[in-house]
Design a protein around this motif. Structure first.
Motif, mmCIF file in Angstrom:
data_model
loop_
_atom_site.group_PDB
_atom_site.id
_atom_site.type_symbol
_atom_site.label_atom_id
_atom_site.label_comp_id
_atom_site.label_asym_id
_atom_site.label_seq_id
_atom_site.Cartn_x
_atom_site.Cartn_y
_atom_site.Cartn_z
ATOM 1 N N LEU A 181 -4.007 0.392 -16.850
ATOM 2 C CA LEU A 181 -5.331 1.002 -16.945
ATOM 3 C C LEU A 181 -6.095 0.411 -18.123
ATOM 4 O O LEU A 181 -5.509 0.040 -19.147
ATOM 5 C CB LEU A 181 -5.215 2.516 -17.123
ATOM 6 C CG LEU A 181 -4.748 3.315 -15.897
ATOM 7 C CD1 LEU A 181 -4.527 4.773 -16.281
ATOM 8 C CD2 LEU A 181 -5.775 3.224 -14.788
ATOM 9 N N ASP A 185 -11.794 2.074 -17.035
ATOM 10 C CA ASP A 185 -11.305 2.821 -15.876
ATOM 11 C C ASP A 185 -11.328 4.324 -16.119
ATOM 12 O O ASP A 185 -11.540 5.109 -15.186
ATOM 13 C CB ASP A 185 -9.884 2.371 -15.527
ATOM 14 C CG ASP A 185 -9.828 0.907 -15.106
ATOM 15 O OD1 ASP A 185 -10.844 0.420 -14.574
ATOM 16 O OD2 ASP A 185 -8.786 0.267 -15.321
ATOM 17 N N THR A 209 -7.892 5.210 -10.866
ATOM 18 C CA THR A 209 -7.819 3.763 -10.658
ATOM 19 C C THR A 209 -6.382 3.293 -10.829
ATOM 20 O O THR A 209 -5.713 3.660 -11.796
ATOM 21 C CB THR A 209 -8.732 3.034 -11.651
ATOM 22 O OG1 THR A 209 -10.070 3.514 -11.501
ATOM 23 C CG2 THR A 209 -8.698 1.541 -11.413
ATOM 24 N N ARG A 210 -5.932 2.463 -9.919
ATOM 25 C CA ARG A 210 -4.578 1.927 -9.987
ATOM 26 C C ARG A 210 -4.617 0.410 -9.793
ATOM 27 O O ARG A 210 -5.628 -0.138 -9.344
ATOM 28 C CB ARG A 210 -3.685 2.573 -8.928
ATOM 29 C CG ARG A 210 -3.429 4.058 -9.179
ATOM 30 C CD ARG A 210 -2.356 4.602 -8.258
ATOM 31 N NE ARG A 210 -2.057 5.992 -8.524
ATOM 32 C CZ ARG A 210 -1.235 6.419 -9.469
ATOM 33 N NH1 ARG A 210 -0.626 5.537 -10.258
ATOM 34 N NH2 ARG A 210 -1.002 7.705 -9.649
ATOM 35 N N TYR A 211 -3.517 -0.227 -10.133
ATOM 36 C CA TYR A 211 -3.402 -1.689 -10.014
ATOM 37 C C TYR A 211 -2.142 -2.020 -9.221
ATOM 38 O O TYR A 211 -1.123 -1.343 -9.324
ATOM 39 C CB TYR A 211 -3.328 -2.344 -11.396
ATOM 40 C CG TYR A 211 -4.638 -2.313 -12.149
ATOM 41 C CD1 TYR A 211 -5.480 -3.416 -12.149
ATOM 42 C CD2 TYR A 211 -5.033 -1.178 -12.871
ATOM 43 C CE1 TYR A 211 -6.683 -3.397 -12.827
ATOM 44 C CE2 TYR A 211 -6.234 -1.144 -13.548
ATOM 45 C CZ TYR A 211 -7.049 -2.258 -13.529
ATOM 46 O OH TYR A 211 -8.239 -2.227 -14.198
ATOM 47 N N GLU A 226 -4.696 -6.514 -8.910
ATOM 48 C CA GLU A 226 -6.011 -6.156 -8.389
ATOM 49 C C GLU A 226 -6.190 -4.642 -8.467
ATOM 50 O O GLU A 226 -5.243 -3.871 -8.308
ATOM 51 C CB GLU A 226 -6.178 -6.642 -6.952
ATOM 52 C CG GLU A 226 -5.202 -6.031 -5.966
ATOM 53 C CD GLU A 226 -5.459 -6.524 -4.552
ATOM 54 O OE1 GLU A 226 -6.420 -7.278 -4.358
ATOM 55 O OE2 GLU A 226 -4.685 -6.140 -3.644
ATOM 56 N N ARG A 227 -7.420 -4.252 -8.711
ATOM 57 C CA ARG A 227 -7.754 -2.846 -8.883
ATOM 58 C C ARG A 227 -8.035 -2.195 -7.529
ATOM 59 O O ARG A 227 -8.671 -2.783 -6.665
ATOM 60 C CB ARG A 227 -8.980 -2.729 -9.792
ATOM 61 C CG ARG A 227 -9.395 -1.320 -10.106
ATOM 62 C CD ARG A 227 -10.719 -1.274 -10.871
ATOM 63 N NE ARG A 227 -10.581 -1.750 -12.240
ATOM 64 C CZ ARG A 227 -11.116 -2.856 -12.698
ATOM 65 N NH1 ARG A 227 -11.811 -3.648 -11.882
ATOM 66 N NH2 ARG A 227 -10.969 -3.225 -13.965
#
Length: 522
Positions: A181, A185, A209-211, A226-227
């Motif tokens: 994060l 974000d 928000t995650r990746y 990538e988000r």
């Protein structure tokens, strides 16, 4: 004979005259006459006496509750240290903490519907202009006190220098999962959660928000992420507050049509309040259970306090200073002695200290401001949930102080760094993510944005059981002050509830008269 009869005739009137004089002397005049005995006065006096006995009984029960809760806190610490030094296994800690977990689960199950029903009924009783003013005053206070908490944390960290004075090995091995994060974000997620896409799912999850790893060319050693938008477990309190406020304002405009709708939520709120009054009496048992489990499960208490001695001193001093400043704010705006006010919040502070959660203590906060300080429920049942969702004075202090402590350990604590940490901590306290060790995650994100290497995170996490409960004290007090100050600034513009109902009925009758008059003319 005549003489005797004459004498008798003369004597009798004299006797009558004397008798009448005696009666006149014995009977007081109208001005001096004692009022007759009235049964209604006796009944009123009996009612007043019964009310005094009821108030005395309630105060005695209240004092007994506070005393038993404080004793339970002491028992919890004593039992926790006993479990720690005896080397109790984790299976024993599970059973020790089970009563506290049940207590928290019962409160959490009741608090969420109470928040929704209270906000709907509270905002429905206000005009749109009054709703805007109440929201503006409450948000101004929340932002100002969050900034104040961040400033206090920075100033005390600069003055005491815990990162310089606490000697020991610098630990950089402990890692906390932050899911990659970034600071931006946090604020994007805060804005997204203002408007939930599903009211039902907002009760148990929120947008975050995650990746995830991004596919790249085969044979490459570079990992890219990538988000994407995901969810995290936890109640979206801020989104539910906004949705409930909108429903209440819409119901206020509907009047007669919305009356069954509002009656349902009013009844729901009253029933839930009664249920919470029963659950709250388990607070001493729950407090002792949770504290004993937290202390008993701590790893190496002596090393933790030895390695963070000055940090604990700085944090405790900051919490005490923040509590005093909140009391001074109360004195400035209300011109009253703050000691009775602080004493009246003792039940809310005890519940927050035991559970380390503002949401669990929210019913006690509402009870405090309504019963002790006579705040209109239309204000308290909107402002208190809003403050619980956003007002985190103690958390802002902890985040700023810990971030600067890590900067001092790394030797990069400059003036510019301190200013940036203060700003990011004040704003970041509004958008703490819904993940485990949320405050620690926020601290690591602030450090990453300033290129500061995380250090001693492991012992900070080991001390979290103490820090969580310590910063709950100013948070609970600040929620109460927020409600009282909002009522102080907005009470003059609010119509009493009875007058508002009468005015609503009068406007309805006038509208119906106009409609009938127009139909007659047609």
């Amino acid at each position: 004979m005549e003489t005797s009869s004459h004498s008798n005739r003369r004597w009798r009137p004299a006797s009558n005259v004397n008798t009448q004089r005696d009666l006149q002397r014995s009977v007081p005049s109208d001005e001096q006459q004692i009022p007759p005995h009235d049964d209604s006065d006796v009944q009123a006096e009996e009612r007043r006496g019964g009310l005094r006995r009821l108030v005395t009984c309630c105060l005695m029960w209240d004092h007994c509750f506070i005393l038993s809760s404080l004793i339970a806190v002491g028992i919890g610490f004593a039992a926790g240290f006993a479990l720690y030094y005896s080397g109790a296994p984790s299976s024993a800690l599970v059973w020790v903490g089970l009563p506290g977990e049940l207590w928290m689960q019962m409160l959490k199950a009741v608090v969420l519907p109470l928040i929704i029903s209270s906000i709907i009924t509270g905002t429905a009783g206000l005009k749109p202009k009054d709703n805007g003013r109440v929201t503006g005053v409450a948000l101004s206070y929340i932002i100002a006190t969050n900034v104040m908490g961040a400033i206090f944390g920075t100033v005390l960290a600069v003055a005491i220098k815990p990162g310089v004075r606490d000697t020991g090995t610098v630990d950089t091995s402990t890692k906390v999962q932050t899911d990659h994060l970034e600071t931006a974000d946090l604020f994007a997620d805060l804005i997204r959660n203002l408007v939930p896409d599903n009211v039902v799912t907002a009760c148990f999850e929120k947008v975050q928000t995650r990746y995830r790893p991004k596919s790249i060319r085969p044979g490459s050693n570079i990992t890219q992420y990538e988000r994407y938008l995901g969810t995290s477990s936890g109640t979206n309190i801020l989104g539910l507050v906004i949705v409930s406020t909108s429903l209440g304002m819409a119901a206020a405009q509907m009047e007669e049509v919305a009356r069954p709708f509002l009656k349902f939520f009013q009844s729901t709120a009253e029933v839930l309040v009664r249920l919470i009054q029963w659950i709250v009496w388990m607070t001493p048992v729950g407090a002792a259970s949770l504290i004993a489990k937290a202390v008993g499960g701590t790893q190496d208490v002596e090393a933790t306090f030895r390695g963070l001695g000055f940090f604990v001193l700085a944090e405790t001093s900051g919490i005490l200073a923040l509590t005093i400043v909140l009391s001074i704010i109360y004195v400035i705006f209300l011109r009253q002695n703050p000691l009775p006010f602080v004493a009246s919040t003792s039940r809310a502070i005890t519940a927050g200290f035991a559970s380390a959660s503002s949401i669990v203590a929210m019913p006690e906060i509402i009870r405090c401001v309504e019963d002790r300080h006579k705040i209109d429920p239309r204000i308290s049942r909107f402002v208190v949930p809003l403050a619980v969702a956003l007002n985190r004075d103690g958390s802002a202090l902890f985040i700023a102080m810990t971030s600067l402590y890590i900067a001092q350990v790394n030797g990069v604590a400059h003036v510019g760094t301190a200013v940036m940490i203060t700003i990011l901590s004040a704003i970041g306290s509004l958008a703490i993510p819904g993940v485990p060790s949320a405050s620690i995650v926020t601290i690591l994100m602030i450090c990453a944005s300033l290129d500061i290497q995380p250090a001693n995170v492991g012992i900070i996490i080991a001390l979290e059981w103490y820090s969580d409960r310590l910063r709950a004290i100013p948070n609970m007090l600040s929620h109460c002050v927020c409600a009282v100050l909002t009522w102080q600034f907005c009470r003059s513009s609010l119509l009493p509830e009875v007058d508002q109902v009468r005015q609503s009925k009068a406007e309805t009758s006038r509208n119906s008269n106009r409609e009938s008059f127009s139909e007659t003319n047609i």
